[in-house]
Design a protein around this motif. Sequence first.
Motif, PDB file in Angstrom:
ATOM      1  N   LYS A 251       0.895  -1.161   0.000  1.00 43.72           N
ATOM      2  CA  LYS A 251       0.000   0.000   0.000  1.00 43.72           C
ATOM      3  C   LYS A 251       0.931   1.208   0.000  1.00 43.72           C
ATOM      4  O   LYS A 251       1.314   1.722   1.062  1.00 43.72           O
ATOM      5  N   PRO A 374      -7.426   6.343   6.921  1.00 49.04           N
ATOM      6  CA  PRO A 374      -6.632   5.119   7.100  1.00 49.04           C
ATOM      7  C   PRO A 374      -7.426   3.918   7.581  1.00 49.04           C
ATOM      8  O   PRO A 374      -7.014   2.778   7.350  1.00 49.04           O
ATOM      9  N   ARG A 380      -6.538   0.970   3.502  1.00 48.75           N
ATOM     10  CA  ARG A 380      -5.554   0.091   4.147  1.00 48.75           C
ATOM     11  C   ARG A 380      -5.254  -1.189   3.357  1.00 48.75           C
ATOM     12  O   ARG A 380      -4.176  -1.770   3.528  1.00 48.75           O
ATOM     13  N   GLU A 381      -6.183  -1.649   2.495  1.00 50.50           N
ATOM     14  CA  GLU A 381      -5.941  -2.886   1.765  1.00 50.50           C
ATOM     15  C   GLU A 381      -5.407  -2.606   0.365  1.00 50.50           C
ATOM     16  O   GLU A 381      -5.699  -1.560  -0.230  1.00 50.50           O
ATOM     17  N   GLU A 382      -4.658  -3.563  -0.153  1.00 52.51           N
ATOM     18  CA  GLU A 382      -4.106  -3.434  -1.495  1.00 52.51           C
ATOM     19  C   GLU A 382      -5.209  -3.700  -2.518  1.00 52.51           C
ATOM     20  O   GLU A 382      -5.780  -4.785  -2.569  1.00 52.51           O
ATOM     21  N   SER A 406       0.336   1.967   7.964  1.00 53.83           N
ATOM     22  CA  SER A 406      -0.036   0.846   7.110  1.00 53.83           C
ATOM     23  C   SER A 406       0.667  -0.427   7.562  1.00 53.83           C
ATOM     24  O   SER A 406       1.817  -0.400   8.009  1.00 53.83           O
ATOM     25  N   GLU A 407      -0.021  -1.570   7.422  1.00 53.65           N
ATOM     26  CA  GLU A 407       0.612  -2.846   7.749  1.00 53.65           C
ATOM     27  C   GLU A 407       1.696  -3.213   6.740  1.00 53.65           C
ATOM     28  O   GLU A 407       2.557  -4.039   7.003  1.00 53.65           O
ATOM     29  N   TYR A 408       1.637  -2.571   5.570  1.00 52.27           N
ATOM     30  CA  TYR A 408       2.616  -2.844   4.522  1.00 52.27           C
ATOM     31  C   TYR A 408       3.785  -1.876   4.615  1.00 52.27           C
ATOM     32  O   TYR A 408       3.679  -0.795   5.188  1.00 52.27           O
ATOM     33  N   SER A 412       7.630   3.798  -0.552  1.00 51.17           N
ATOM     34  CA  SER A 412       7.027   5.106  -0.322  1.00 51.17           C
ATOM     35  C   SER A 412       7.863   6.135  -1.063  1.00 51.17           C
ATOM     36  O   SER A 412       9.081   5.972  -1.200  1.00 51.17           O
TER      37      SER A 412
END
Length: 482
Positions: A251, A374, A380-382, A406-408, A412
Amino acid sequence: MRVLENFINGAWVASAGTTLLDVKNPATGELLAKVPLSTSADVDAAVQAAKAAFPAWRAVPPVQRARYLFKLKNLFDQHREEIANICTSEHGKTFSESFNDFGRGIENVEHACGIPALLMGDHLENVATGIDTKVLRQPLGVFAAITPFNFPPMVPLWFLPYAIAAGNTFVLKPSEQVPLSQKRIFELIGQVGLPNGVVNLVNGGREVVEAICEHPDVKGVSFVGSSNVAKIVYRKCGETGKRVQALGGAKNFIVIMPDADMERAVQNAVESCYGCAGQRCLAGSVIVPVGDAYERVRDLFVEYTKKIVLGDGKNPGTTLGPVVSRAHKDKVLSYIEKGLQEGAKLVLDGRNATVDGLPDGNWIGPTIFEGVRPDMVIGREEIFGPVACFMRAKDLDEAIRLANASEYGNASSIYTTNGKAAREFGARVEAGMVGVNIGVAAPMAFFPFGGQKASLYGDTKAHGAAGVDFYTERKIVIERWF
């Protein structure tokens, strides 16, 4: 209609699997081929061929192994346009994108040609009186790779050249959605004279993946795909003591500062979001204009996005092709619907996009949301499609917090003319690849590729020096002579 075969022990052989999937052109709906879902028996045949070939291949001097890759690199250069056309037919991306896709793969073959230098170890004389120590890099045996649909020619070449150049043997499972590029690539590999069993290809789906991860003679696995599957591959390989590099989803946040070269920054950000129809792990996903840059960035982004030309990737004027399949189109559309349900504002709607004369194409036009938070699913998901999400940030600190929440942590980017802001962003953002005034932070073949957090599970990143580390064992020899 041709049924694809597996490449095992130097020959094309029929799969033991009886289930066949259609391979279709995502722009026209044309049926291109049928691909078998191979079985664990097919995997075992490939692994046994690779295992049998390993002792003799390992004994080949690295400089001689490299010569096969020199031949392969030249052969790939000669057939680059041909492979690009195959990629566009099976995947849907534009010819230019396919040409560069394969080009990046060729760069890895080229880099692996330097394996005599890349395999050099270390030596220290007299670590203690009369005792010397040296470090040797040695191959381990059979390695395998499980690769995704989004870069059919390139991603397998992140792994194959380094594995065999280091002296290992190799089994590839390409994506069952786009197997035609690799079929042709393996036909070319067959022309360079590699010993039988050094490289093998098994088409298939889940059963093949599980068989690779569980096979006792496979020493390591490389995977590229969704984070959910990457985590499963990582766990299964850990249970059987394998090395593993499992590259997952993303993400990616693009931060645009008020001092950025706005025209170039936004144009580049649009290319990042919609290149390859957004079906790449380095695609821009969330645009974060900082402070009073928000309205300027949004308006310019919409302006440039409206200039995108949707169509068949083989047509020279096309800048956005279809998504890979009808199922994937439905998945992306479901995310757009979810964004609307969650209250995000649809600034540009690509749901009803069509292309004249191609009613069966998997078309989704460029789509833009603003007011994304967010906590929203689309935030938040791809999504892995041509959908851009806008978030606001009052300053650089808040922009970094948004990205790091983000969890990913794949990539960036920041656009700025301020060196201090760029330096701070690079130091603090939690991403494995960082772009400064670059929207697709893709390292060249001689640098490592990979993310952080849920974007990478495993021991090392892909290609470059990290690839050589993954495919070799360091042996430390401590010696004294009386």
